[in-house]
Design a protein around this motif. Sequence first.
Motif, short mmCIF file in Angstrom:
data_model
loop_
_atom_site.label_atom_id
_atom_site.label_comp_id
_atom_site.label_asym_id
_atom_site.label_seq_id
_atom_site.Cartn_x
_atom_site.Cartn_y
_atom_site.Cartn_z
N ARG A 111 0.81 -1.18 -0.06
CA ARG A 111 -0.10 -0.12 0.04
C ARG A 111 0.82 1.26 0.03
O ARG A 111 0.65 2.31 -0.70
N LEU A 112 2.03 1.31 0.78
CA LEU A 112 2.95 2.51 0.73
C LEU A 112 3.39 2.93 -0.46
O LEU A 112 3.52 3.83 -0.97
N MET A 113 3.55 1.75 -1.31
CA MET A 113 4.62 1.87 -2.61
C MET A 113 3.50 2.48 -3.52
O MET A 113 3.78 3.29 -4.57
N LYS A 114 2.24 1.67 -3.44
CA LYS A 114 1.18 2.13 -4.40
C LYS A 114 0.82 3.50 -4.04
O LYS A 114 0.80 4.21 -5.01
N GLY A 115 0.85 4.07 -3.05
CA GLY A 115 0.35 5.32 -2.39
C GLY A 115 1.39 6.50 -3.03
O GLY A 115 0.94 7.50 -3.04
#
Length: 465
Positions: A111-115
């Motif tokens: 989620r952090l990298m997609k965000g």
Amino acid sequence: MTNPSPKRQKVKAGPSSIKDDPVYTSAPQSTTPTTTTTKTTSLRTPFLDAFWKLASDDPSVRSDAAITLIEHCFPTSSSSPSTMGDDDDDDNDSSSNDAAITKDREYALKRLMKGLCSGRGSARQGFASALQSFITASLPTNTYTSSSLHTALISHTLSTTQNSSSKGTEERDALFGTLFGLLAIARSSIFTCSPNLDSAPIDLYVKTALQLYGVKSWMRESALNAVLTILASSPAEVRSALTGTTIQSFVTEKESANTLHAEVLALGVQTKTLPVSSSTLERYTPALVATSSCYPRLHLVWPVLLRAIGPDGSLLRELYEGVVEKHMVRSTHEKKSVPLLLVKYFFDEGLIGEECIPTVLSQPIVLLLLHASTSSSSLPHILQPLGLSSLSSITQFASLNRRLPRVLLSVAAALLAADAKFDGRVPAGSPRVVGGLLAGLTGKYRGEYLDLLEGGVLGTSEEIA
């Protein structure tokens, strides 16, 4: 748009703009053991809701959300839930908790990298900061390697630009997401904390940043700034190895192709793959003059170049005479901004000294500073905000450096040499710069100031008369 309800079923029924946002993907099903139902239910909602809050424009909200993620994914012994029972039950609960936390970590990293690719609110800042803290928190357990993080980052960000349908804002968001991800990983200290790390994994990050340099012209400065950040975050031996191979070949290629932009110049000077001398300054002039397009900020190459020149007063004077005064002081407003930004930089960073005052505050530059700060018409000068900001930097420097009376007196002398009524020309309500520089002078320095007035200012008045 109002924040969605923390209940997942209501979030999924929200507007399409929320569902389409890469930050907002479906969460995993319950990953918390059912043995601690009451306590973990209250913990699970803040964890899932934290991803939404990372895009808040409020820094304190983003900070609290990041803390929630880190505490959930990397719990300390004091914060871990405990149960009462037999030893076998405790072992089972511990294994179940570990598996749940591992699953949540993988979900959080994804989620952090997609965000990073989201353009919503302050998502890039929030997700990049949280990613940096997330990786730093994982270092004691060696959960991730720099190579695995690079693979995950590229798969969630840069690889999306390979899709032919990814155009416009989607491509831009993916490029910025990659850039923010590279910086977050580099600043997490994983390059220096990983055991037995060689130059190969870090070389991947450098080459990815160099790849960003060639995609869009507006990405050049940011991409090479990321390269410098990666090198600065690497062990000295790795940095030396990369400078002699990847960096050297990149700079040589750009120089031989006559595409020595200011960003490449900054990289070459910082890594010492490009020399700085009297014979090379003329060759660098076109690239330096072109940095005026960065107004209202100072281009990356100037601080790098000034640090490389150091205390060499003669070389600094050559730089100013051949580039700043010759091509910028009497040119367009955009180019005139560079000398003013340099004045502000020298005083803000405390780099001003007796040897460089006559260069940084030469008569043409002081007259430009005075002209930009004032206006003879009802309309303010387009550079007036920058001029007044530069004067404010000089005044602030004076208030913080009362123990340098010789430097303060030299600055005052440079201003008065250009205009004997300098403070009188400054707009009403602005701080009196010369007065601030001379405030508190005692003893011999006050006498030197009087000698300055008598030999310089009064002498000029007699010539005019």
